[in-house]
Scaffold this motif. Sequence first.
Motif, mmCIF file in Angstrom:
data_model
loop_
_atom_site.group_PDB
_atom_site.id
_atom_site.type_symbol
_atom_site.label_atom_id
_atom_site.label_comp_id
_atom_site.label_asym_id
_atom_site.label_seq_id
_atom_site.Cartn_x
_atom_site.Cartn_y
_atom_site.Cartn_z
ATOM 1 N N SER A 129 0.835 -1.192 0.000
ATOM 2 C CA SER A 129 0.000 0.000 0.000
ATOM 3 C C SER A 129 0.873 1.245 0.000
ATOM 4 C CB SER A 129 -0.892 -0.050 1.240
ATOM 5 O OG SER A 129 -1.805 0.998 1.217
ATOM 6 N N GLN A 130 0.295 2.359 0.441
ATOM 7 C CA GLN A 130 1.077 3.579 0.501
ATOM 8 C C GLN A 130 1.195 4.058 1.934
ATOM 9 O OE1 GLN A 130 -1.095 6.373 -1.904
ATOM 10 N NE2 GLN A 130 -2.538 6.845 -0.255
ATOM 11 N N VAL A 131 2.296 4.703 2.250
ATOM 12 C CA VAL A 131 2.500 5.290 3.577
ATOM 13 C C VAL A 131 2.968 6.724 3.380
ATOM 14 C CG1 VAL A 131 3.009 3.080 4.700
ATOM 15 C CG2 VAL A 131 4.864 4.394 3.672
ATOM 16 N N GLY A 132 3.210 7.408 4.471
ATOM 17 C CA GLY A 132 3.669 8.791 4.377
ATOM 18 C C GLY A 132 2.504 9.758 4.283
ATOM 19 N N CYS A 133 2.743 10.914 3.692
ATOM 20 C CA CYS A 133 1.688 11.934 3.649
ATOM 21 C C CYS A 133 1.685 12.693 2.338
ATOM 22 C CB CYS A 133 1.842 12.980 4.741
ATOM 23 S SG CYS A 133 3.064 12.711 5.979
ATOM 24 N N SER A 134 0.568 13.323 2.102
ATOM 25 C CA SER A 134 0.410 14.195 0.952
ATOM 26 C C SER A 134 -0.718 15.160 1.250
ATOM 27 C CB SER A 134 0.054 13.360 -0.275
ATOM 28 O OG SER A 134 -0.397 14.190 -1.314
ATOM 29 N N SER A 135 -0.648 16.342 0.636
ATOM 30 C CA SER A 135 -1.809 17.222 0.731
ATOM 31 C C SER A 135 -2.789 16.788 -0.348
ATOM 32 C CB SER A 135 -1.401 18.680 0.521
ATOM 33 O OG SER A 135 -1.113 18.919 -0.832
ATOM 34 N N LYS A 136 -3.981 17.375 -0.328
ATOM 35 C CA LYS A 136 -4.896 17.137 -1.433
ATOM 36 C C LYS A 136 -4.316 17.779 -2.690
ATOM 37 C CE LYS A 136 -9.062 17.234 1.370
ATOM 38 N NZ LYS A 136 -10.018 18.212 1.882
ATOM 39 N N LEU A 137 -4.852 17.399 -3.813
ATOM 40 C CA LEU A 137 -4.338 17.891 -5.083
ATOM 41 C C LEU A 137 -4.361 19.412 -5.145
ATOM 42 C CD1 LEU A 137 -3.318 16.008 -7.207
ATOM 43 C CD2 LEU A 137 -5.439 16.319 -8.475
ATOM 44 N N THR A 138 -5.416 19.996 -4.597
ATOM 45 C CA THR A 138 -5.555 21.446 -4.635
ATOM 46 C C THR A 138 -5.006 22.107 -3.379
ATOM 47 O OG1 THR A 138 -7.746 21.106 -3.716
ATOM 48 C CG2 THR A 138 -7.601 21.412 -6.088
ATOM 49 N N GLY A 139 -4.289 21.338 -2.547
ATOM 50 C CA GLY A 139 -3.790 21.867 -1.290
ATOM 51 C C GLY A 139 -4.731 21.520 -0.153
ATOM 52 N N SER A 140 -4.204 21.440 1.057
ATOM 53 C CA SER A 140 -5.031 21.144 2.223
ATOM 54 C C SER A 140 -5.023 22.363 3.128
ATOM 55 C CB SER A 140 -4.480 19.939 2.981
ATOM 56 O OG SER A 140 -4.527 18.795 2.173
ATOM 57 N N ALA A 141 -6.205 22.891 3.372
ATOM 58 C CA ALA A 141 -6.286 24.110 4.171
ATOM 59 C C ALA A 141 -7.086 23.854 5.433
ATOM 60 C CB ALA A 141 -6.940 25.223 3.359
ATOM 61 N N GLY A 142 -6.803 24.632 6.448
ATOM 62 C CA GLY A 142 -7.568 24.504 7.671
ATOM 63 C C GLY A 142 -7.399 25.747 8.514
ATOM 64 N N ILE A 143 -8.305 25.908 9.459
ATOM 65 C CA ILE A 143 -8.219 27.046 10.364
ATOM 66 C C ILE A 143 -7.092 26.777 11.362
ATOM 67 C CG2 ILE A 143 -9.455 28.314 12.158
ATOM 68 C CD1 ILE A 143 -12.002 27.748 10.489
ATOM 69 N N LEU A 144 -6.239 27.762 11.511
ATOM 70 C CA LEU A 144 -5.065 27.609 12.358
ATOM 71 C C LEU A 144 -5.430 27.403 13.825
ATOM 72 C CD1 LEU A 144 -2.011 28.011 12.998
ATOM 73 C CD2 LEU A 144 -2.412 30.456 12.826
ATOM 74 N N ASP A 169 -12.147 21.424 9.857
ATOM 75 C CA ASP A 169 -10.987 21.803 9.067
ATOM 76 C C ASP A 169 -9.931 22.519 9.916
ATOM 77 O OD1 ASP A 169 -12.171 20.698 6.871
ATOM 78 O OD2 ASP A 169 -12.990 22.580 6.140
ATOM 79 N N VAL A 170 -9.319 21.765 10.772
ATOM 80 C CA VAL A 170 -8.337 22.304 11.703
ATOM 81 C C VAL A 170 -6.917 22.041 11.188
ATOM 82 C CG1 VAL A 170 -7.305 21.927 13.980
ATOM 83 C CG2 VAL A 170 -9.786 22.092 13.754
ATOM 84 N N MET A 171 -6.134 23.102 11.056
ATOM 85 C CA MET A 171 -4.712 22.944 10.765
ATOM 86 C C MET A 171 -4.001 23.071 12.110
ATOM 87 S SD MET A 171 -2.258 22.554 8.536
ATOM 88 C CE MET A 171 -3.155 22.731 7.004
ATOM 89 N N LEU A 172 -3.487 21.954 12.581
ATOM 90 C CA LEU A 172 -2.924 21.905 13.919
ATOM 91 C C LEU A 172 -1.450 22.293 13.878
ATOM 92 C CD1 LEU A 172 -4.103 21.068 16.644
ATOM 93 C CD2 LEU A 172 -3.344 18.741 16.180
ATOM 94 N N VAL A 173 -1.062 23.212 14.749
ATOM 95 C CA VAL A 173 0.321 23.665 14.793
ATOM 96 C C VAL A 173 0.855 23.381 16.194
ATOM 97 C CG1 VAL A 173 1.841 25.659 14.564
ATOM 98 C CG2 VAL A 173 -0.158 25.460 13.100
ATOM 99 N N LEU A 174 1.951 22.620 16.259
ATOM 100 C CA LEU A 174 2.452 22.248 17.583
ATOM 101 C C LEU A 174 3.963 22.050 17.579
ATOM 102 C CD1 LEU A 174 2.563 19.050 16.790
ATOM 103 C CD2 LEU A 174 0.273 19.027 17.725
ATOM 104 N N ASP A 175 4.510 21.935 18.782
ATOM 105 C CA ASP A 175 5.946 21.735 18.921
ATOM 106 C C ASP A 175 6.314 20.265 18.757
ATOM 107 O OD1 ASP A 175 6.707 24.343 19.308
ATOM 108 O OD2 ASP A 175 6.394 24.274 21.483
ATOM 109 N N PHE A 176 7.592 20.054 18.494
ATOM 110 C CA PHE A 176 8.088 18.710 18.223
ATOM 111 C C PHE A 176 7.798 17.731 19.370
ATOM 112 C CE2 PHE A 176 11.489 15.547 17.620
ATOM 113 C CZ PHE A 176 11.260 15.229 16.298
ATOM 114 N N HIS A 177 7.905 18.205 20.615
ATOM 115 C CA HIS A 177 7.718 17.272 21.734
ATOM 116 C C HIS A 177 6.296 16.717 21.779
ATOM 117 C CE1 HIS A 177 6.177 20.861 23.881
ATOM 118 N NE2 HIS A 177 5.524 19.993 24.613
#
Length: 235
Positions: A52-67, A87-95
């Motif tokens: 199968s496939q692994v990893g990540c990709s955005s949608k063809l037209t880009g993936s958008a979400g509220i910050l 439609d949440v674009m999650l922003v977080l630290d590495f930990h």
Amino acid sequence: MKKPFVSGKIVLCCFVLLLVTGIESTWFDGAIYNYLPAASISFCSRKLNISSQVGCSSKLTGSAGILWMANNSDDVTHIISETTSRDVMLVLDFHLFINVSLMRSVRLSPIVTGLLVFSPLPDFDTPPFSESSGCPNSESSFYGPQHECNVTPMWNPAGSEYSSIDWPFPVALVQDPNDVIKNDLLKCFSHYNIQPKDDTRCTVEINNPMAAVRSTTVCNRRQYLMSLQPFKVGT
Ligand SMILES: *[C@@H]1O[C@H](CO)[C@@H](O)[C@H](O)[C@H]1NC(C)=O
Ligand SMILES: *[C@@H]1O[C@H](CO)[C@@H](O)[C@H](O)[C@H]1NC(C)=O
Ligand SMILES: *[C@@H]1O[C@H](CO)[C@@H](O)[C@H](O)[C@H]1NC(C)=O
């Protein structure tokens, strides 16, 4: 409010990451765009495993979400259980990103459209982390996974198996040693998203569509497309 325009062309072919601020009424009506500097971003990419496939990709037209910016695991849990927003674009630290159980719930959440992760600073004391599995050679071992992996200590105790997961949204890593990008995002987030006064929201779009071929059919179709020969449906 308009910030200087930083080049949106990212080194890798057709990858663009853009930060969209101040959106009025509809998502792309009256938008102000800010491109995050390409040199600071690296993307998780689409890969194939055997079946199968692994990893990540955005949608063809880009993936958008509220910050949505999270400071700790409770914030993350709260954001993804918040059924009023979508439609949440999650922003977080590495930990927080390396918290395997936390990321499992993030992947299961239907409202998350992408993940932006701040790299740890070079002198930051991060816990051990490996994107491989706890027993990386299990599939190729002569002894079989049972024998190979039931050992103490584990082969790779820091293994998260992140690299063998099919992530349902794009993930991008941001290098931001002086917190410049983080402070910009935080300003936008605090101003428009925490206690919104109107319909204006700060949103982020990740644009790095990638596909991996997983069947002969798709592979053949791609060949047709690439060679501009007519594609015969059903072959
Ligand atoms: C995270 O912390 C910053 C200050 O460091 C604060 O401004 C922000 O509101 C916090 N975010 C959340 C979701 O509590
Ligand atoms: C990881 O996230 C879980 C919630 O899923 C939380 O209970 C736990 O404390 C977090 N672990 C660390 C090391 O932050
Ligand atoms: C490939 O990845 C999928 C998840 O996308 C998983 O279900 C499957 O077991 C993996 N196959 C191999 C051979 O690792």
